[in-house]
Design a protein around this motif. Structure first.
Motif, PDB file in Angstrom:
ATOM      1  N   VAL A  78     -35.088  -1.699  45.603  1.00 11.82           N
ATOM      2  CA  VAL A  78     -36.834  -1.450  45.321  1.00 11.82           C
ATOM      3  C   VAL A  78     -36.619  -0.383  44.649  1.00 11.82           C
ATOM      4  N   ALA A  79     -35.463   1.091  44.535  1.00 12.79           N
ATOM      5  CA  ALA A  79     -35.435   2.067  44.514  1.00 12.79           C
ATOM      6  C   ALA A  79     -35.236   2.360  42.813  1.00 12.79           C
ATOM      7  N   ARG A  80     -34.212   1.058  42.458  1.00 12.35           N
ATOM      8  CA  ARG A  80     -33.826   0.897  40.583  1.00 12.35           C
ATOM      9  C   ARG A  80     -34.841   1.037  40.257  1.00 12.35           C
ATOM     10  N   GLU A  81     -35.926  -0.249  40.943  1.00 18.02           N
ATOM     11  CA  GLU A  81     -36.899  -1.101  40.079  1.00 18.02           C
ATOM     12  C   GLU A  81     -38.142   0.195  39.842  1.00 18.02           C
ATOM     13  N   ASN A  82     -37.882   1.152  41.078  1.00 15.88           N
ATOM     14  CA  ASN A  82     -38.965   1.813  40.821  1.00 15.88           C
ATOM     15  C   ASN A  82     -38.917   3.203  39.924  1.00 15.88           C
ATOM     16  N   LEU A  83     -37.205   3.258  40.325  1.00 12.72           N
ATOM     17  CA  LEU A  83     -37.365   4.409  39.798  1.00 12.72           C
ATOM     18  C   LEU A  83     -36.199   4.983  38.616  1.00 12.72           C
ATOM     19  N   GLY A  84     -35.792   3.333  38.311  1.00 15.01           N
ATOM     20  CA  GLY A  84     -34.509   3.247  37.087  1.00 15.01           C
ATOM     21  C   GLY A  84     -33.376   3.781  37.602  1.00 15.01           C
ATOM     22  N   LEU A  86     -29.618   5.573  38.312  1.00 11.30           N
ATOM     23  CA  LEU A  86     -29.282   6.107  38.722  1.00 11.30           C
ATOM     24  C   LEU A  86     -28.583   7.351  37.840  1.00 11.30           C
ATOM     25  N   SER A  87     -28.976   8.529  37.253  1.00 17.59           N
ATOM     26  CA  SER A  87     -28.088   9.239  36.533  1.00 17.59           C
ATOM     27  C   SER A  87     -26.502  10.024  37.256  1.00 17.59           C
ATOM     28  N   ALA A 112     -32.260  12.599  43.376  1.00 15.68           N
ATOM     29  CA  ALA A 112     -31.605  14.551  43.844  1.00 15.68           C
ATOM     30  C   ALA A 112     -30.123  14.287  43.847  1.00 15.68           C
ATOM     31  N   PRO A 113     -29.260  15.143  43.578  1.00 13.26           N
ATOM     32  CA  PRO A 113     -28.481  15.271  43.416  1.00 13.26           C
ATOM     33  C   PRO A 113     -27.890  15.102  44.997  1.00 13.26           C
ATOM     34  N   ILE A 114     -26.339  14.531  44.457  1.00 14.12           N
ATOM     35  CA  ILE A 114     -26.109  14.227  46.010  1.00 14.12           C
ATOM     36  C   ILE A 114     -25.509  15.455  47.178  1.00 14.12           C
TER      37      ILE A 114
END
Length: 143
Positions: A78-84, A86-87, A112-114
């Motif tokens: 869900v996060a990847r689909e909506n937020l793209g 991770l960098s 956010a940064p870990i």
């Protein structure tokens, strides 16, 4: 990262030595100086021993229930689909932790940064860990 874990979570009794695993949601497994392994779960505001030694951790890493919880595949999807994607050095997170009423889904997901996820989670957990269930809190953001 070790310094941030020590600063943010040392109050709970962890003396971190090495981060041995991270997941896409900012959860970490840390080996402490005494050889025990701890899991920090920022969204739940917890930091607890998950294995007394390396052999116990190796067994845990075969436990399907633990692995399902660790990889959080549905929520990461869900996060990847909506937020793209991770960098570097960023992880998905809950804007409001679950134990403070935050939902496991959009629009409560962010990145956010870990080190910020770990630090903020430890600080909020320290300030709220003795509150009874249902206690009202007020978050104040200070620069």
């Amino acid at each position: 990262m070790i310094a941030e874990i020590s600063r943010a979570w040392g109050w709970i009794g962890i003396d971190p030595d090495e981060v041995v695993a991270e997941n896409d949601f900012g959860n970490v497994i840390v080996r402490a100086t005494d050889g025990r392994f701890w899991r920090i779960t920022p969204e739940d505001g917890t930091c607890c021993v998950v294995a007394e030694n390396r052999a116990a951790l190796d067994l845990l890493l075969y436990d399907q229930e633990f692995l399902h919880d660790w990889y959080m595949r549905e929520l990461v999807g869900v996060a990847r689909e909506n937020l793209g994607e991770l960098s570097s050095m960023r992880k998905y997170c809950l804007r409001i932790p679950s134990y403070l009423g935050g939902a496991y889904g959009m629009p409560n997901l962010s990145t956010a940064p870990i080190h910020e996820i770990i630090g903020m989670a430890g600080e909020i957990a320290r300030q709220t860990h003795e509150l009874p269930d249902g206690a009202k809190i007020q978050l104040k953001v200070v620069d």
